[in-house]
Write a protein that holds these residues in place. Structure first.
Motif, PDB file in Angstrom:
ATOM      1  N   UNK A  29      10.715 -26.974 -23.400  1.00  0.00           N
ATOM      2  CA  UNK A  29       9.900 -26.870 -22.195  1.00  0.00           C
ATOM      3  C   UNK A  29      10.522 -25.891 -21.203  1.00  0.00           C
ATOM      4  N   UNK A  30      11.831 -25.872 -21.135  1.00  0.00           N
ATOM      5  CA  UNK A  30      12.548 -24.912 -20.288  1.00  0.00           C
ATOM      6  C   UNK A  30      12.305 -23.489 -20.784  1.00  0.00           C
ATOM      7  N   UNK A  31      12.369 -23.292 -22.081  1.00  0.00           N
ATOM      8  CA  UNK A  31      12.125 -21.953 -22.634  1.00  0.00           C
ATOM      9  C   UNK A  31      10.710 -21.468 -22.312  1.00  0.00           C
ATOM     10  N   UNK A  32       9.728 -22.367 -22.398  1.00  0.00           N
ATOM     11  CA  UNK A  32       8.348 -21.978 -22.128  1.00  0.00           C
ATOM     12  C   UNK A  32       8.123 -21.667 -20.644  1.00  0.00           C
ATOM     13  N   UNK A  33       8.762 -22.435 -19.771  1.00  0.00           N
ATOM     14  CA  UNK A  33       8.649 -22.146 -18.333  1.00  0.00           C
ATOM     15  C   UNK A  33       9.281 -20.798 -18.013  1.00  0.00           C
ATOM     16  N   UNK A  34      10.397 -20.492 -18.648  1.00  0.00           N
ATOM     17  CA  UNK A  34      11.038 -19.186 -18.444  1.00  0.00           C
ATOM     18  C   UNK A  34      10.094 -18.056 -18.827  1.00  0.00           C
ATOM     19  N   UNK A  35       9.372 -18.244 -19.900  1.00  0.00           N
ATOM     20  CA  UNK A  35       8.393 -17.245 -20.326  1.00  0.00           C
ATOM     21  C   UNK A  35       7.275 -17.107 -19.296  1.00  0.00           C
TER      22      UNK A  35
END
Length: 213
Positions: free
Chosen positions: A56-62
Motif C-alpha cells: 500500500x505504501x508503494x502504491x501511494x508513492x506511485x
C-alpha cells in the motif's frame, strides 16, 4: 505564518482515482501548502486490510509522484510509533491506527505547522465513535468534502453544534463515486477492465502483477 498541512488518512487498499482527485480538491479549496496521505496500519472501524502495508505504501508513492504538493507518511505502520504513540490492544495481531495519535505526533514533530484532518462527508456519520473524537475536533480542524448522496445538512447534522465551527466544508460537484471496495470487488470478479477504469494505470498494473486482490 504556519504551514497548512492537510492530513488524508486511509487504508488505500488500493489507492483510487478518487483519492488522487480528492487531494487536488482539498489542496485548492482549503489553500493548503501540502496534502499528506497517511497509510493506516488498521482502521479500527473497518474491514481487515487485504494488501500489506509495504504494498500500500508503494502504491501511494506511485500516486503522489506527479504532484509537487502531495506527500505521504508511513508513520502509522511503524512499530516504534505504535509503542510510543499508539493504543496497543492486548492480543491484537494488527493494532489499529488512531487519527488523534497521528495528528498529535505530527504536531509535536512540526510545531510550526497547522494540521487539518481531511475526509469525505461519510465520516461525520460515525465521527463520535472515533478514538478521542472530541479531542480531535477541539484541537484540530476538519476539512470535509461533501460527496453524494450527502449534502451540507446531512453532513453537519451528526456533529454537535459547538463543534461545527471546527469543520471546513468543501463542495465537490465533480467528485467521482469510487471506492477501494469497488476496485477489490472487480478484481475478485475478474472484471479487470472495470477495476482498471477506477485506478491509475501504473497502480493497476502494480496490483495485478503482485496479485494483491
Amino acid at each position: 505564518m504556519n504551514k497548512r498541512i492537510g492530513v488524508l488518512g486511509g487504508s488505500f487498499d488500493p489507492p483510487t482515482l478518487a483519492h488522487e482527485h480528492l487531494g487536488e480538491i482539498f489542496l485548492k479549496a482549503l489553500n493548503l501548502d501540502e496534502v499528506r496521505y497517511v497509510v493506516a496500519r488498521q482502521n479500527p472501524l473497518k474491514y481487515k486490510i487485504t494488501a500489506s502495508a509495504q504494498h500500500r505504501w508503494n502504491m501511494i508513492q506511485m500516486m503522489i509522484k506527479p504532484h509537487e504538493k502531495f506527500s505521504a507518511s508511513d508513520i502509522e505502520t511503524q512499530e516504534d510509533f505504535m509503542y510510543e504513540y499508539g493504543e496497543l490492544i492486548p492480543d491484537s495481531e494488527t493494532p489499529p491506527s488512531f487519527a488523534y495519535n497521528t495528528l498529535k505526533a505530527f504536531q509535536m514533530f512540526e510545531p510550526h505547522s497547522d494540521f487539518i484532518f481531511l475526509g469525505g462527508s461519510d465520516i461525520t456519520r460515525s465521527f463520535y465513535n472515533w478514538h478521542k473524537a472530541e479531542k480531535i475536533i477541539e484541537e484540530f480542524q476538519l476539512g470535509i468534502a461533501i460527496r453524494p448522496p450527502h449534502n451540507l445538512v446531512s453532513t453537519l447534522d451528526p456533529i454537535k453544534k459547538e463543534h461545527q465551527k471546527a469543520i471546513l466544508i468543501v463542495e465537490t460537484p465533480s467528485m467521482p463515486d469510487i471506492s477501494s471496495t469497488d476496485v477489490r470487488s472487480f478484481f475478485e470478479l475478474k472484471d479487470y477492465e472495470r477495476a482498471k477504469s477506477l485506478m491509475r494505470e501504473d497502480i493497476y498494473e502494480y496490483a495485478l502483477n503482485n496479485h494483491l486482490y
